[in-house]
Design a protein around this motif. Structure first.
Motif, mmCIF file in Angstrom:
data_model
loop_
_atom_site.group_PDB
_atom_site.id
_atom_site.type_symbol
_atom_site.label_atom_id
_atom_site.label_comp_id
_atom_site.label_asym_id
_atom_site.label_seq_id
_atom_site.Cartn_x
_atom_site.Cartn_y
_atom_site.Cartn_z
ATOM 1 N N UNK A 77 -31.294 -6.184 -5.219
ATOM 2 C CA UNK A 77 -31.006 -4.830 -5.372
ATOM 3 C C UNK A 77 -30.081 -3.961 -4.849
ATOM 4 N N UNK A 78 -30.128 -4.276 -3.402
ATOM 5 C CA UNK A 78 -29.191 -3.441 -2.346
ATOM 6 C C UNK A 78 -28.035 -3.925 -2.763
ATOM 7 N N UNK A 79 -27.475 -5.233 -2.672
ATOM 8 C CA UNK A 79 -26.092 -5.591 -2.910
ATOM 9 C C UNK A 79 -25.634 -5.061 -4.226
ATOM 10 N N UNK A 80 -26.535 -5.389 -5.183
ATOM 11 C CA UNK A 80 -26.213 -4.883 -6.306
ATOM 12 C C UNK A 80 -25.450 -3.469 -6.679
ATOM 13 N N UNK A 81 -26.389 -2.586 -5.873
ATOM 14 C CA UNK A 81 -26.163 -1.286 -5.833
ATOM 15 C C UNK A 81 -24.701 -0.859 -5.119
ATOM 16 N N UNK A 82 -24.636 -1.811 -4.035
ATOM 17 C CA UNK A 82 -23.353 -1.437 -3.248
ATOM 18 C C UNK A 82 -22.159 -2.096 -4.202
ATOM 19 N N UNK A 83 -22.230 -3.109 -5.001
ATOM 20 C CA UNK A 83 -21.095 -3.582 -5.887
ATOM 21 C C UNK A 83 -20.924 -2.553 -6.753
ATOM 22 N N UNK A 84 -21.923 -1.890 -7.334
ATOM 23 C CA UNK A 84 -21.927 -0.964 -8.207
ATOM 24 C C UNK A 84 -20.775 0.289 -7.700
ATOM 25 N N UNK A 85 -21.321 0.463 -6.676
ATOM 26 C CA UNK A 85 -20.636 1.677 -5.926
ATOM 27 C C UNK A 85 -19.086 1.571 -5.844
ATOM 28 N N UNK A 86 -18.829 0.293 -5.576
ATOM 29 C CA UNK A 86 -17.410 -0.241 -5.172
ATOM 30 C C UNK A 86 -16.601 -0.512 -6.479
ATOM 31 N N UNK A 87 -17.359 -0.257 -7.695
ATOM 32 C CA UNK A 87 -16.417 -0.791 -8.775
ATOM 33 C C UNK A 87 -15.366 0.014 -9.474
ATOM 34 N N UNK A 88 -15.554 1.140 -8.802
ATOM 35 C CA UNK A 88 -14.310 2.018 -9.190
ATOM 36 C C UNK A 88 -13.303 2.354 -8.091
ATOM 37 N N UNK A 89 -13.464 1.751 -7.006
ATOM 38 C CA UNK A 89 -12.212 1.867 -6.102
ATOM 39 C C UNK A 89 -10.999 1.294 -6.683
ATOM 40 N N UNK A 90 -9.933 1.660 -5.939
ATOM 41 C CA UNK A 90 -8.598 1.493 -6.247
ATOM 42 C C UNK A 90 -8.166 0.004 -6.015
#
Ligand SMILES: [Zn+2]
Ligand SMILES: [Zn+2]
Length: 177
Positions: free
Chosen positions: A140-153
């Motif tokens: 779950x933790x990595x998935x959340x992190x991935x989610x938070x990165x998804x709109x990075x430039x």
């Protein structure tokens, strides 16, 4: 000095000139060895010239190849990320966050997993089941992190591309050990 093995004829010899001496004193061995070294040097120089002249798109292509290979090696023997069926023969590297919408996650190893052709191509990524599979795989933790990165430039300068190529080449070596 200790005995060494001649790099050409494989016989043991006692180095006479230096500990770096690579061959015995047989003239054939010395000639063969030095021409091999020359070939190596020429190859190395050619490679350097090629690398210098490589365009960004060629580097990108290389990164794509290395990354795909990494995914294949890492996911070998595991099931499809969505349906769980064993991956065999030809299968795809399926993105959770699509390349089209989230290009900055294209080469993120948490975002790409081995996926069967049926899920990837015929079920548009089978995303509902992918969501379950990916959480099981990375947690779950990595998935959340991935989610938070998804709109990075998206930032993929040449240095970054090269860095990723080396990084994934290393990882492939590690996995193959
Ligand atoms: Zn020799
Ligand atoms: Zn599948």
């Amino acid at each position: 000095m200790r005995n060494k093995k001649c790099k050409i004829c494989r016989q043991e010899f006692i180095p006479k000139y230096s500990t770096m001496q690579a061959t015995c004193e047989n003239i054939e061995c010395m000639i063969t060895y030095s021409s091999k070294q020359k070939d190596k040097k020429i190859k190395r120089e050619l490679k350097e010239v090629k690398e210098r002249n490589k365009s960004v798109s060629q580097w990108r292509k290389e990164l794509q190849q290395v990354f795909n290979q990494f995914i294949r090696v890492r996911d070998q023997g595991k099931g499809c990320i969505s349906c769980g069926r064993p991956l065999q023969g030809k299968y795809d590297a399926g993105h959770f966050y699509s390349v089209g919408s989230y290009p900055n996650l294209r080469f993120h190893e948490w975002n790409v997993f081995g996926q069967c052709v049926s899920c990837n191509q015929h079920k548009h990524g089978n995303l509902l089941e992918y969501a379950i599979g990916i959480e099981k795989r990375i947690g779950k933790a990595k998935l959340e992190e991935l989610k938070s990165l998804r709109n990075d430039r998206l930032s993929m300068p040449l240095d970054k591309i090269k860095e990723l190529i080396y990084e994934y080449k290393d990882k492939i070596k590690e996995l193959k050990k």
